[in-house]
Scaffold this active site. Structure first.
Site, PDB file in Angstrom:
ATOM      1  N   ARG A  23       0.907  -1.030  -0.049  1.00 43.53           N
ATOM      2  CA  ARG A  23       0.043   0.057  -0.162  1.00 43.53           C
ATOM      3  C   ARG A  23       0.886   1.344   0.052  1.00 43.53           C
ATOM      4  NH1 ARG A  23      -1.660   0.709   4.327  1.00 43.53           N
ATOM      5  NH2 ARG A  23      -1.151  -1.016   5.467  1.00 43.53           N
ATOM      6  N   TYR A  38      -1.348  -3.380  -7.219  1.00 41.49           N
ATOM      7  CA  TYR A  38      -1.376  -3.990  -5.711  1.00 41.49           C
ATOM      8  C   TYR A  38      -2.393  -4.078  -5.014  1.00 41.49           C
ATOM      9  CZ  TYR A  38      -0.134  -5.257  -0.859  1.00 41.49           C
ATOM     10  OH  TYR A  38      -0.555  -5.841   0.361  1.00 41.49           O
ATOM     11  N   LYS A  78      -9.716  -2.018   1.659  1.00 40.75           N
ATOM     12  CA  LYS A  78      -9.347  -0.948   2.443  1.00 40.75           C
ATOM     13  C   LYS A  78      -9.984   0.427   2.305  1.00 40.75           C
ATOM     14  CE  LYS A  78      -6.177  -3.389   4.767  1.00 40.75           C
ATOM     15  NZ  LYS A  78      -6.347  -3.944   6.052  1.00 40.75           N
ATOM     16  N   HIS A 133     -10.644  -2.093  11.764  1.00 45.01           N
ATOM     17  CA  HIS A 133      -9.520  -2.812  11.326  1.00 45.01           C
ATOM     18  C   HIS A 133      -9.492  -4.087  12.187  1.00 45.01           C
ATOM     19  CE1 HIS A 133      -5.091  -3.157   9.560  1.00 45.01           C
ATOM     20  NE2 HIS A 133      -5.939  -4.180   9.020  1.00 45.01           N
ATOM     21  N   SER A 187      -1.296  -3.671  10.447  1.00 44.83           N
ATOM     22  CA  SER A 187      -1.120  -4.571   9.332  1.00 44.83           C
ATOM     23  C   SER A 187       0.398  -5.450   9.550  1.00 44.83           C
ATOM     24  CB  SER A 187      -0.845  -3.702   8.167  1.00 44.83           C
ATOM     25  OG  SER A 187      -1.826  -2.994   7.758  1.00 44.83           O
ATOM     26  N   CYS A 223       0.831  -8.012  11.646  1.00 42.45           N
ATOM     27  CA  CYS A 223       1.134  -8.083  12.793  1.00 42.45           C
ATOM     28  C   CYS A 223       0.355  -9.686  13.454  1.00 42.45           C
ATOM     29  CB  CYS A 223       0.602  -7.189  14.057  1.00 42.45           C
ATOM     30  SG  CYS A 223       1.785  -5.759  13.891  1.00 42.45           S
ATOM     31  N   LYS A 247      -2.628 -10.879  12.528  1.00 39.45           N
ATOM     32  CA  LYS A 247      -4.420 -11.085  12.700  1.00 39.45           C
ATOM     33  C   LYS A 247      -4.761 -12.193  12.168  1.00 39.45           C
ATOM     34  CE  LYS A 247      -6.698  -7.239  11.269  1.00 39.45           C
ATOM     35  NZ  LYS A 247      -5.788  -6.323  10.761  1.00 39.45           N
ATOM     36  N   ASP A 267      -9.714  -9.485   9.121  1.00 41.07           N
ATOM     37  CA  ASP A 267      -9.080  -8.444   9.010  1.00 41.07           C
ATOM     38  C   ASP A 267     -10.148  -6.862   9.102  1.00 41.07           C
ATOM     39  OD1 ASP A 267      -6.826  -6.433   7.987  1.00 41.07           O
ATOM     40  OD2 ASP A 267      -8.081  -6.361   6.064  1.00 41.07           O
ATOM     41  N   ARG A 321       1.736 -12.225  -0.853  1.00 46.45           N
ATOM     42  CA  ARG A 321       0.159 -12.286  -0.367  1.00 46.45           C
ATOM     43  C   ARG A 321      -0.329 -13.545  -0.978  1.00 46.45           C
ATOM     44  NH1 ARG A 321      -1.984  -8.511   3.513  1.00 46.45           N
ATOM     45  NH2 ARG A 321      -0.432  -6.960   3.626  1.00 46.45           N
ATOM     46  N   GLY A 347      -0.521 -20.501  19.023  1.00 42.95           N
ATOM     47  CA  GLY A 347      -1.557 -21.149  19.602  1.00 42.95           C
ATOM     48  C   GLY A 347      -1.588 -20.825  21.237  1.00 42.95           C
TER      49      GLY A 347
HETATM   50  C1  OXD Z   1      -3.192  -4.585   5.266  1.00 44.50           C
HETATM   51  C2  OXD Z   1      -3.908  -5.600   4.766  1.00 44.50           C
HETATM   52  O1  OXD Z   1      -2.084  -3.896   4.980  1.00 44.50           O
HETATM   53  O2  OXD Z   1      -4.813  -6.231   5.566  1.00 44.50           O
HETATM   54  O3  OXD Z   1      -3.612  -4.047   6.517  1.00 44.50           O
HETATM   55  O4  OXD Z   1      -3.659  -5.908   3.559  1.00 44.50           O
HETATM   56 MN    MN Z   2      -5.187  -5.193   7.233  1.00 42.46          MN
END
Ligand code: OXD
Ligand code: MN
Length: 597
Positions: free
Chosen positions: A82, A210, A219, A239, A261, A263, A265, A288, A380, A505
């Site tokens: 991004r 992208y 987003k 988010h 982003s 981290c 999720k 997300d 990705r 876990g």
């Molecule tokens: C981000 C994504 O960059 O979810 O947060 O792709």
């Molecule tokens: Mn995201």
């Protein structure tokens, strides 16, 4: 430009919606495509467009025995993340966009990008992609239509959203839909802009291919425009992942969690509880984004507006996330990973031996031992959520799931403890508003520096941040039974740089305490900063790190916190006068608490 040239628009429309037809004609007049193709979302269409993408070299089939239905895409090396510096909120005034967003006046943006869009689809096909963000038929869903000249976008939107005819049926003759216009142009960063016009429910994106810049439902609509609409309409676009924790008695508690982003999720949303937690299950509703609205019973209900996962690949393996590994074993588009000679995919952190030879994400030969990464750090996968073995049975529920707890988490090697519970909603909003995190590869720019990322929404809030905080505070009046709010940090490090908490876990241990607290059935210590688990309420038996490490991860360093609170004060000053007084008061109160220890 004569109308004859844009006639194809009207040849086989899938809708008679006059607003939609007029807008498509307007876009075709501007971009001058050779052909216009309406996407119906059918399997036949997916196969036809995939074959065409392969023929044009946009996709490469992967080894179909190992990875059935999977394809490979390589983006332009200048276009891999991004671009926050090229992303604009185009509200009538700069103040509405606030100090954290880039701003362009709407008329300037339409003019500037209009010149770039002029003729941008000459020689290309214009695809009309209708889609629903949210389950078809849900009162919380929103319809968007993305016009694009990229088959890659169409195929990704087909995975990430409910795309095609059902969305058009939901729209009917209404004028209430998001208008998204995208052209890849020549993928030149000098001609790359992602502009949002919240007042017009419109997005214009040009010069990028992208995902985060061009899959406009994600987003751009679900967060930037969504947050703007949410404030007007009394709901929240966040988010946040959404997960359901099922206990051995079969009771499921839903939790929403915001992390910046890259981290973890997706990993958290698909967590597999360790052996010790027999009978416990975690179900993924979303990985997300959460759209949340107060329900008739006074609770906050959440839907996942997406239908697929656009996840970071490196680091994904059978230890970190077995369910993601199963989700990406078929019908997945891989972007910017490395390829093995037999058409399999590889990335840093994948299970098994590192292959001797690969083709790297830029198409160059790569040898084991090379210091260069074979897969791009922000490579990705795009995978349908229906592939997820732990997909929640409620993931397609039109009314969504009731949220009992909300979590804010950042990537912090120091200061922030493993887990704490906010004293109340306002304190929770304060914790979210002052969240900090070390930057990752999900956006271009320097990696590893701490930046404030309120509610993990810094790059995604479609209006002024202080006003957004006010909206959070106001929501309390609309929710009779508000979720309890928590802060977590899986990334704290010891003096020697090792992680103090094993994560993955093992995060189940923290999650269980959170769920128990949400139901008022676990104990806690009151500290000046919030509630933390007592040893007996926090199940650490069999944890894979020394208990001293856990204690250190959980410890509160008062001096570091004083600095943290001072820093938050400076941040509020930067955000300006719209930051609600309640939050500054919270900060001062916490500072007072600390001064007394
Ligand atoms: C981000 C994504 O960059 O979810 O947060 O792709
Ligand atoms: Mn995201």
């Amino acid at each position: 430009m004569s109308t004859i040239e844009v006639r194809p628009v009207l040849e086989k429309p899938l809708s008679k919606n006059p607003h939609l037809l007029a807008w498509i004609e307007e876009c075709a007049t501007l971009t001058k495509p050779d052909k216009v193709l309406w996407c119906d979302g059918s399997q036949e269409e997916k196969e036809r467009l995939t074959a065409q993408a392969v023929q044009e070299g946009i996709l490469k089939p992967l080894n179909q025995e190992k990875l059935p239905g999977c394809y490979y895409h390589r983006s332009n090396p200048n276009d891999v993340a991004r671009v926050e510096h090229l992303t604009f909120i185009c509200t009538p005034t700069k103040a509405e966009a606030g100090p954290t967003n880039n701003w362009m006046a709407p008329e300037d943006a339409y003019k500037k990008l209009g010149q770039l869009f002029d003729g941008s689809m000459k020689g290309r096909t214009m695809y009309v992609v209708p889609y629903s963000m949210g389950p078809v038929g849900s009162p919380m869903s929103k319809i968007g239509v993305e016009i694009t000249d990229s088959i890659y976008v169409v195929l990704n939107m087909g995975i990430m959203t409910r795309m095609g005819k059902p969305a058009l049926e939901m729209l009917g003759d209404s004028n209430d839909f998001n208008r998204g216009l995208h052209s890849t142009l020549d993928v030149n960063p000098d001609r790359r802009f992602i502009c949002h016009f919240p007042q017009d429910n419109t997005i214009w994106s040009i010069g990028s291919g992208y995902g985060g810049n061009v899959l406009l439902g994600k987003k751009c609509l679900a967060l930037r425009i969504g947050s703007y609409l949410g404030r007007q309409e009394g709901w929240m676009a966040e988010h946040m992942l959404i997960l359901g924790v099922e206990d051995p008695k079969g009771e499921t508690t839903y939790v929403a969690a915001a992390f910046p982003s890259a981290c973890g999720k997706t990993n958290f949303a698909m967590l597999i509880p360790p052996k010790r937690f027999e009978g416990w299950k975690v179900w993924t509703v979303g990985d997300d984004i959460a759209w949340m609205k107060p329900g008739p019973d006074g609770r906050l209900y959440a839907i996942n507006p997406e239908a697929g996962y656009f996840g970071v690949v490196p680091g994904t393996n059978y230890v970190s996330n077995p369910s993601a590994m199963k989700s990406i074993a078929r019908d997945t588009i891989y972007t910017n990973v490395a390829m093995t000679p037999d058409g399999d995919v590889w990335w840093e952190g994948k299970d098994g031996e590192v292959p001797e030879e690969l083709i790297d994400w830029q198409g160059r030969p790569w040898k084991k031992g090379s210091t260069e990464k074979a897969a791009h750090p922000n490579s990705r996968f795009t995978a349908p959520m229906s592939n997820n073995p732990v997909l929640s049975p409620m993931a397609n529920s039109p009314q969504g799931v009731p949220i009992s707890a909300m979590i804010f988490g950042g990537r912090r090697s120091d200061t922030v403890p493993l887990v704490l519970q906010a004293f109340n909603w306002v304190h929770g909003v304060y914790l979210g508003a002052t969240m900090g995190s070390e930057t990752t590869a999900a956006a271009t720019g320097k990696v590893g520096v701490v930046r404030r990322d309120p509610m993990a929404m810094l790059p995604f809030c479609g209006y002024d941040m202080g006003t957004y905080f006010k909206h959070w505070l106001n929501m309390q009046n609309l929710i009779k039974f508000p979720p309890k709010i928590f802060q977590v940090n899986w990334f704290r490090k010891g003096n020697d740089g090792r992680f103090l908490w094993p994560g993955f876990g093992e995060n189940m241990r923290v999650l269980k305490w959170i769920v128990d607290r949400a139901h008022g059935r676990a104990g806690a210590w009151e500290t000046p900063l919030g509630w933390v688990p007592k040893h007996q309420d926090f199940d650490l038996s069999g944890v894979s790190v020394p208990l001293e490490d856990v204690d250190e991860a959980q410890s509160i360093d008062f001096e570091a916190w004083k600095r943290e609170l001072d820093d938050a004060g400076k941040y509020f000053e930067q955000l300006g006068e719209t930051v609600p007084k309640e939050l500054e008061l919270q900060r001062q109160m916490l500072r007072e608490h600390l001064a007394r220890v």
